[in-house]
Design a protein around this motif. Structure first.
Motif, mmCIF file in Angstrom:
data_model
loop_
_atom_site.group_PDB
_atom_site.id
_atom_site.type_symbol
_atom_site.label_atom_id
_atom_site.label_comp_id
_atom_site.label_asym_id
_atom_site.label_seq_id
_atom_site.Cartn_x
_atom_site.Cartn_y
_atom_site.Cartn_z
ATOM 1 N N GLU A 21 0.813 -1.223 0.000
ATOM 2 C CA GLU A 21 0.000 0.000 0.000
ATOM 3 C C GLU A 21 0.844 1.269 0.000
ATOM 4 O O GLU A 21 0.505 2.252 -0.651
ATOM 5 C CB GLU A 21 -0.942 -0.019 1.202
ATOM 6 N N LYS A 22 1.931 1.272 0.711
ATOM 7 C CA LYS A 22 2.782 2.462 0.824
ATOM 8 C C LYS A 22 3.221 2.988 -0.536
ATOM 9 O O LYS A 22 3.405 4.182 -0.725
ATOM 10 C CB LYS A 22 4.003 2.107 1.678
ATOM 11 N N TYR A 23 3.395 2.101 -1.508
ATOM 12 C CA TYR A 23 3.895 2.483 -2.826
ATOM 13 C C TYR A 23 2.816 2.446 -3.919
ATOM 14 O O TYR A 23 3.119 2.426 -5.095
ATOM 15 C CB TYR A 23 5.063 1.564 -3.224
ATOM 16 N N THR A 36 1.782 8.880 -5.649
ATOM 17 C CA THR A 36 1.903 8.143 -4.393
ATOM 18 C C THR A 36 1.828 9.156 -3.247
ATOM 19 O O THR A 36 1.899 10.356 -3.465
ATOM 20 C CB THR A 36 3.253 7.410 -4.297
ATOM 21 N N ASN A 37 1.719 8.653 -2.044
ATOM 22 C CA ASN A 37 1.963 9.495 -0.877
ATOM 23 C C ASN A 37 3.465 9.761 -0.834
ATOM 24 O O ASN A 37 4.228 9.228 -1.640
ATOM 25 C CB ASN A 37 1.506 8.785 0.402
ATOM 26 N N THR A 38 3.915 10.542 0.123
ATOM 27 C CA THR A 38 5.345 10.795 0.271
ATOM 28 C C THR A 38 6.039 9.487 0.655
ATOM 29 O O THR A 38 5.616 8.789 1.576
ATOM 30 C CB THR A 38 5.602 11.874 1.336
ATOM 31 N N ILE A 39 7.085 9.176 -0.090
ATOM 32 C CA ILE A 39 7.836 7.942 0.118
ATOM 33 C C ILE A 39 9.328 8.265 0.173
ATOM 34 O O ILE A 39 9.751 9.319 -0.292
ATOM 35 C CB ILE A 39 7.571 6.916 -1.002
ATOM 36 N N ILE A 99 7.278 12.442 -3.812
ATOM 37 C CA ILE A 99 6.096 11.825 -4.389
ATOM 38 C C ILE A 99 6.441 11.289 -5.776
ATOM 39 O O ILE A 99 7.052 11.992 -6.577
ATOM 40 C CB ILE A 99 4.948 12.854 -4.483
ATOM 41 N N HIS A 101 5.169 10.490 -9.373
ATOM 42 C CA HIS A 101 4.097 11.025 -10.214
ATOM 43 C C HIS A 101 4.119 10.298 -11.555
ATOM 44 O O HIS A 101 5.102 10.373 -12.290
ATOM 45 C CB HIS A 101 4.318 12.537 -10.400
ATOM 46 N N THR A 116 9.815 16.633 -2.292
ATOM 47 C CA THR A 116 8.932 17.485 -1.505
ATOM 48 C C THR A 116 9.762 18.216 -0.473
ATOM 49 O O THR A 116 10.821 17.760 -0.059
ATOM 50 C CB THR A 116 7.842 16.656 -0.804
#
Length: 131
Positions: A21-23, A36-39, A99, A101, A116
């Protein structure tokens, strides 16, 4: 149009290129974009963009020959051709926090790793002068 897309690779918390889920990519702010969320991705990591089942329709990466290294804040054209064993792994030479994109424009998918800003809350320093 892709659904259930992930960055899948040699990330420390995936344990073997699993789709976690994180990615996962979510619908982005513009049409035909996903984010994605911040990774955080460590330096010298290899990865691809793929669905949970590594289907031939969605197993995208680097060109088979030439430069396979993605540069932060620069769009990277994804190889979506399943011929000859599919695309090569994308390589990241530097640590990245930000992020991912993914975008589709005129039938071409591109991946951008967008840094970010990290806000640092430092304590204020107060000086007093005693005479």
């Amino acid at each position: 149009v892709p659904v259930n897309m992930y960055l899948r690779g040699g990330f420390p918390d995936t344990g073997g290129w699993e789709a976690i889920e994180k990615y996962r990519f979510m619908t982005g702010p513009e049409e035909n974009t996903w984010v994605t969320n911040t990774i955080t991705i460590p330096a010298d990591t290899e990865f691809k963009v793929a669905d949970p089942s590594w289907s031939s329709e969605c197993n995208w990466g680097a060109p088979k020959s030439g430069d396979t290294t993605i540069k932060v804040n620069e769009p990277f054209t994804l190889n979506t051709n399943p011929a000859d064993g599919g695309p090569a792994n994308i390589k990241l030479g530097e640590e990245f926090t930000g992020i991912a994109h993914l975008s589709l424009n005129n039938g071409v998918y591109t991946l951008t790793l967008a840094k970010t800003m990290i806000k640092i809350n430092a304590p204020a320093i107060v000086f007093s002068i005693v005479r």
